[in-house]
Design a protein around this motif. Sequence first.
Motif, mmCIF file in Angstrom:
data_model
loop_
_atom_site.group_PDB
_atom_site.id
_atom_site.type_symbol
_atom_site.label_atom_id
_atom_site.label_comp_id
_atom_site.label_asym_id
_atom_site.label_seq_id
_atom_site.Cartn_x
_atom_site.Cartn_y
_atom_site.Cartn_z
ATOM 1 N N ASP A 1 -4.068 -7.603 -5.883
ATOM 2 C CA ASP A 1 -5.496 -6.326 -5.221
ATOM 3 C C ASP A 1 -5.434 -5.450 -6.501
ATOM 4 O O ASP A 1 -6.102 -4.600 -6.851
ATOM 5 C CB ASP A 1 -4.096 -5.448 -5.094
ATOM 6 C CG ASP A 1 -6.006 -4.958 -3.219
ATOM 7 O OD1 ASP A 1 -6.412 -5.640 -3.124
ATOM 8 O OD2 ASP A 1 -5.293 -3.834 -3.430
ATOM 9 N N ALA B 1 -8.804 -2.845 -7.237
ATOM 10 C CA ALA B 1 -8.574 -1.571 -6.634
ATOM 11 C C ALA B 1 -9.613 -1.277 -8.381
ATOM 12 O O ALA B 1 -10.190 -0.179 -7.788
ATOM 13 C CB ALA B 1 -6.458 -1.154 -6.845
ATOM 14 N N SER C 1 -12.541 -10.276 -1.858
ATOM 15 C CA SER C 1 -11.246 -9.120 -1.215
ATOM 16 C C SER C 1 -10.876 -10.565 -0.147
ATOM 17 O O SER C 1 -10.060 -9.703 0.528
ATOM 18 C CB SER C 1 -11.956 -7.810 -1.049
ATOM 19 O OG SER C 1 -13.204 -7.916 -0.857
ATOM 20 N N SER D 1 -2.478 -1.738 -6.178
ATOM 21 C CA SER D 1 -3.478 -1.316 -6.192
ATOM 22 C C SER D 1 -3.393 -0.171 -6.880
ATOM 23 O O SER D 1 -4.461 0.118 -7.883
ATOM 24 C CB SER D 1 -3.852 -1.097 -5.134
ATOM 25 O OG SER D 1 -5.289 -0.377 -4.245
ATOM 26 N N TYR E 1 -3.087 3.940 2.577
ATOM 27 C CA TYR E 1 -3.378 3.091 1.774
ATOM 28 C C TYR E 1 -2.048 1.535 2.887
ATOM 29 O O TYR E 1 -1.865 0.625 3.280
ATOM 30 C CB TYR E 1 -2.780 2.450 0.297
ATOM 31 C CG TYR E 1 -3.326 2.528 -0.373
ATOM 32 C CD1 TYR E 1 -4.125 1.936 -0.926
ATOM 33 C CD2 TYR E 1 -3.820 4.066 -1.037
ATOM 34 C CE1 TYR E 1 -5.517 2.344 -2.079
ATOM 35 C CE2 TYR E 1 -4.670 4.392 -2.328
ATOM 36 C CZ TYR E 1 -5.583 3.240 -2.482
ATOM 37 O OH TYR E 1 -6.330 3.804 -3.613
#
Length: 482
Positions: free
Chosen positions: A29, A33, A147, A175, A365
């Motif tokens: 990620d 990010a 993603s 991230s 998150y």
Amino acid sequence: MLNPPAETPTLPSIEKMNFGTKLAYGAGDVGVAIVEILLLSYLSPFLTDVARLTPGLAGWTQLVARVWDAFLDPVIGIMSDRGNVFGAKIKAQWGRRYPWMLLAAVPFGLLFICQWLIPFPASNQWGLFGFYTVVSMFLGIFSTMYSLPYTALTAELTEDYNERTSLNSFRFTFSLGGSIVALLIARTVFQQVKDPAQQYLTIGIICAIISVIPIFYCVWGTQARAKLVNRLQSARVEDTVSLPLTAQLRSVFTNRAFMCVVGIYLCSWFSLQLTAAIIPYFAVSWMGLKQADSPLIILAVQGTALGMLSVWSKISQKVGKKAVYFMGTGFWIISQAGLFLLQPGQNLQLYLLAILAGLGVSTAYLVPWSMLPDVIELDELETGQRREGLFYSFMVFLQKICLGVALAVILQSLEWTGYISPTATVLAPIQPPAVLLAIRLAIGPIPTISLIGGLILAYFYPITRERHQQILLQLAERRKEL
């Protein structure tokens, strides 16, 4: 709600994930990010203040690109669920998700660099609009190709309720870490490079390189685990996603648990992304800070969120995901409301509010993405089909539509109220009162109302830890019968 869960029957399961697999999954990620935080925080000021696109056209280019990207999400999600796009041989070797991730990696980085080029003079407004719209659309294609299959892996790597929260804590540690690295790079470049156009292009090139490499590490480090899960859970037939699209959509949007998770996600991430997008304008035009200071504000939020991930993850194991979301969002609402009341020169209070917001951002998150795999299992129990890609894609689909509209409205409001772009001689022009009010509304009351909506939806979320264990037991019994 705050009592420890009762003992539940033991489920047939495979060995828990090792640290290396979680590390590789989390690293996947980083690239997304980095790209997301830079696009959110700096694409709008780059378009309006450096490329000299009018705020109205800057808003339209982001709206068109995000709506296009949003409608692309369900297509790629459904195609990755079916798993036969690249042929049976490639599927047998790489599975359903990994071919998409590998194909997207390099174009994703190259298109991110193109996002920061200025190919036409400011006088050619429609040329600039067309260029940035096309680049954003293609960047959206390859970003989605990576993603969506990546996020869908969460439900394929483990079925354990708490382990999913742990896996997502790894993901969002990387991230948030990637976001922090990107912001530090941005601040350093802003300080060292004087030409604004070169600033953004330099940031783009450095961050594109950093973004692509972890994709390959993620594929390498998680593929063996994904194959093991699919092999040991052989009763789960991967190619059973055969319902017509209209039937799939109907079942998705009548799934109460899914709609609650979507609402929680939309409210949380709308607040987060809208705030990130408006902070550069808020810091310079209202608070009187320099451009190089705006990354520090976002760093305070992201750094706190990063530090709290493991804390919230442990608390979640004791009190549940819903309770954690209520705790974190309570801090966040106080922060967003406080930002509207800030006055120029109150810099210490600004950073304290940013830290307070980080407590809640961490749960945004962690919690929705930990809830979604549970919803997918409920759907499998009800329909007999595994549709990770469909659920993940529609969650992101609605978020992108919402954010695209929000950014377009905010930037259009800046144009309507008379926003004054910086020049080479006046780097921070004094904005009209109407512009300042529009900026303050976008960073305070609007996100606050959205977060309150998220709390209401979280209250009605129906899947508890105990209910999830029941779902898994029923699925296990079904697989034994096949």
